[in-house]
Design an enzyme around this catalytic site. Structure first.
Site, PDB file in Angstrom:
ATOM      1  N   GLU A  59      39.060  45.017  46.318  1.00  0.00           N
ATOM      2  CA  GLU A  59      37.982  45.019  45.865  1.00  0.00           C
ATOM      3  C   GLU A  59      36.896  44.183  46.686  1.00  0.00           C
ATOM      4  OE1 GLU A  59      38.618  43.065  41.931  1.00  0.00           O
ATOM      5  OE2 GLU A  59      39.850  44.760  41.169  1.00  0.00           O
ATOM      6  N   HIS A  98      43.467  39.530  49.451  1.00  0.00           N
ATOM      7  CA  HIS A  98      42.980  39.599  48.099  1.00  0.00           C
ATOM      8  C   HIS A  98      42.455  37.954  47.997  1.00  0.00           C
ATOM      9  CE1 HIS A  98      44.143  41.048  43.907  1.00  0.00           C
ATOM     10  NE2 HIS A  98      43.480  40.298  43.740  1.00  0.00           N
ATOM     11  N   GLU A 113      45.462  48.466  39.915  1.00  0.00           N
ATOM     12  CA  GLU A 113      45.342  47.400  38.763  1.00  0.00           C
ATOM     13  C   GLU A 113      45.026  48.227  37.571  1.00  0.00           C
ATOM     14  OE1 GLU A 113      43.357  43.996  39.781  1.00  0.00           O
ATOM     15  OE2 GLU A 113      43.976  43.730  41.880  1.00  0.00           O
ATOM     16  N   TYR A 164      39.229  48.162  34.816  1.00  0.00           N
ATOM     17  CA  TYR A 164      39.660  47.416  33.599  1.00  0.00           C
ATOM     18  C   TYR A 164      38.670  47.672  32.401  1.00  0.00           C
ATOM     19  CZ  TYR A 164      42.382  44.554  36.259  1.00  0.00           C
ATOM     20  OH  TYR A 164      43.524  44.080  37.227  1.00  0.00           O
TER      21      TYR A 164
HETATM   22  C1  FCB Z   1      40.678  41.945  39.445  1.00  0.00           C
HETATM   23  C2  FCB Z   1      41.725  41.243  40.401  1.00  0.00           C
HETATM   24  C3  FCB Z   1      42.879  40.629  39.921  1.00  0.00           C
HETATM   25  C4  FCB Z   1      42.735  40.124  38.596  1.00  0.00           C
HETATM   26  C5  FCB Z   1      42.186  41.108  37.669  1.00  0.00           C
HETATM   27  C6  FCB Z   1      42.113  40.635  36.143  1.00  0.00           C
HETATM   28  O1  FCB Z   1      39.311  41.857  39.836  1.00  0.00           O
HETATM   29  O2  FCB Z   1      41.784  42.029  41.677  1.00  0.00           O
HETATM   30  O3  FCB Z   1      43.125  39.658  41.114  1.00  0.00           O
HETATM   31  O4  FCB Z   1      42.007  38.956  38.720  1.00  0.00           O
HETATM   32  O5  FCB Z   1      40.922  41.301  38.006  1.00  0.00           O
END
Ligand code: FCB
Length: 446
Positions: free
Chosen positions: A175, A129, A355, A303
């Protein structure tokens, strides 16, 4: 607007064995940046570049999770989750990124994994990460070097040999688009390089390292499922003009198809290779096959959508849309559309939403944090996941980002994503109302 549901109705929309979790990453919460033999990472160094981090913060202490492991495990258990997604710091395990293993580093992750299992929580590990051992960057440019991919496979083997019998899942990368594009093309994340050719060569080596790591892990006796986590921010043109459509197509290729095609179709998208011209990465024979090996799962981080126009090819919000404290558009239906599209365009392994969550400005008032906006964000995205499951997408689990407020990369500590509030002066943890709601959803009898 999504119709309000009771927690019982919401829970009933998911299969009984659905995996419910919370997620974090090593650099964002652990602190203990130099403790017990840990080596520096590119993020430790990037934080020291003046102006790189909005509030001047760094990962030296963060949430001090390294020293508060047992209490944090109790906190996770108290939420009622069945799974916890965390990442392993490569320089804590191998301080120089190659060679000698730091026994204290591995022992920490072993305590973490055993502590989860003792609390009946399934460990979902991520190997990378973004905290590359700084030595690999210094020595030969980090992910620009093909050798880094081989070093990563060694590290993957070390972790799998030690923990592969107990973690249920190992994701190689979190990512890779962020590592390559924000780290090596835009230079807003570590290591702060701004060069498109280097970025695309780095992206190829990140994917190659994923393939090499899958092989290395599968050669051990590890029983964990292996896969990768991609950031999936579906792209839409800002208007119905041909020009905006062309921008959106290009951005979709750079963000989604570059990774998904390589992993699930065995080649990079031709339109992006053509667009890159001389900046396209160099491949060696056999690379494409290594990258496209079978994954046991795909992790999707979602997101917000991306809105494309000639003025801004990658905006995180359309004009006038409701946004979070990051300026990211709240658009749960785009998550359902994304899952349907992936299901249609690729032969996918089972999917986990690894996430999803939101930053809002929270404050503690009388010992409570009322974060109704975050609760609604999570609820509406869960409904979108349920919609996708109803339409045949095999989504097996969902992880809230994040367990607790933490170091939000270039934004520092100013943006709070946790369902648990962290007071950075005292490091005290307080469950926000979103956490209490999540707890009530998870504690229902299955
Ligand atoms: C993602 C990341 C995580 C966090 C979120 C908000 O891109 O994987 O570490 O920062 O965004």
């Amino acid at each position: 607007m999504t119709k309000p549901l009771s927690v019982v109705e919401l829970r009933q929309r998911f299969p009984q064995d659905f995996v419910w979790g919370v997620a974090t990453s090593a650099f964002q919460i652990e602190g203990a940046a130099r403790a017990d033999g840990k080596g520096p990472s590119i993020w430790d160094e990037f934080c020291r570049v003046p102006g790189a981090i909005a509030d001047g913060g760094n990962g030296d202490v963060a949430c001090d999770h390294y020293h508060r492991l047992e209490a944090d495990l109790d906190l996770i258990a108290d939420l009622g989750v069945t799974a916890y997604r965390f990442s392993i710091s490569w320089p804590r395990v191998q301080p120089l990124g190659a060679g000698a293993v730091n026994p204290h580093g591995l022992a920490f992750y072993e305590r973490l994994v055993d502590g989860l299992l003792a609390r009946r929580i399934r460990p979902y590990a991520t190997l990378y990460h973004w905290d590359l051992p700084a030595e690999l960057q210094r020595r030969d440019g980090g992910w620009l070097a093909r050798d880094t991919a081989y070093r990563f496979a060694d590290y993957a083997r070390i972790v799998a040999e030690r923990l592969g019998d107990r973690v249920v899942s190992i994701a190689t990368h979190n990512e890779p688009w962020v590592s390559a594009v924000l780290g090596y093309e835009r230079g807003v994340f570590a290591p702060g390089v701004k060069d498109r050719r280097i970025a695309y060569q780095a992206s190829h080596h990140l994917l190659l390292s994923h393939g090499l790591a899958l092989q290395a892990i599968r050669q051990t006796r590890a029983r964990a499922d292996v896969g990768i986590v991609l950031n999936m921010s579906p792209v839409y043109p800002a208007t119905d003009s041909d020009l905006d459509a062309a921008h959106a197509r290009l951005e979709d290729g750079r963000l989604i198809r570059w990774y998904a095609d390589a992993l699930f179709k065995g080649h990079y998208p031709a339109d992006i290779i053509e667009h890159l011209g001389a900046d396209a990465p160099r491949l060696e024979p056999g690379d494409a096959e290594l990258i496209a090996q079978r994954c046991d799962f795909l992790g999707v981080n979602y997101y917000h959508p991306t809105v494309s126009s000639s003025a801004n090819p990658a905006s995180p919000a359309s004009n006038g849309a409701a946004v979070t404290d990051m300026g990211w558009e709240v658009a749960p239906h785009r998550l359902a559309e994304l899952l349907m599209r992936l299901h249609r365009d690729y032969r996918l392994p089972p999917v986990f939403i690894t996430e999803n969550g939101a930053a809002y400005r929270d404050s503690v008032v009388g010992g409570r944090v009322e974060d109704e906006q975050r609760r609604q964000y999570i609820e509406s995205h869960l409904i979108a996941v349920a919609d996708a499951i109803d339409r045949g997408v095999e989504v097996r689990g969902y992880f809230v980002w994040s367990l607790m407020d933490n170091f939000e990369w270039a934004e520092g500590y100013r943006k709070r994503f946790g369902i648990v509030h962290v007071d950075y002066a005292t490091l005290r943890r307080t469950l926000k109302s979103s956490a209490l709601w999540y707890q009530s959803l998870l504690r229902l009898p299955a």
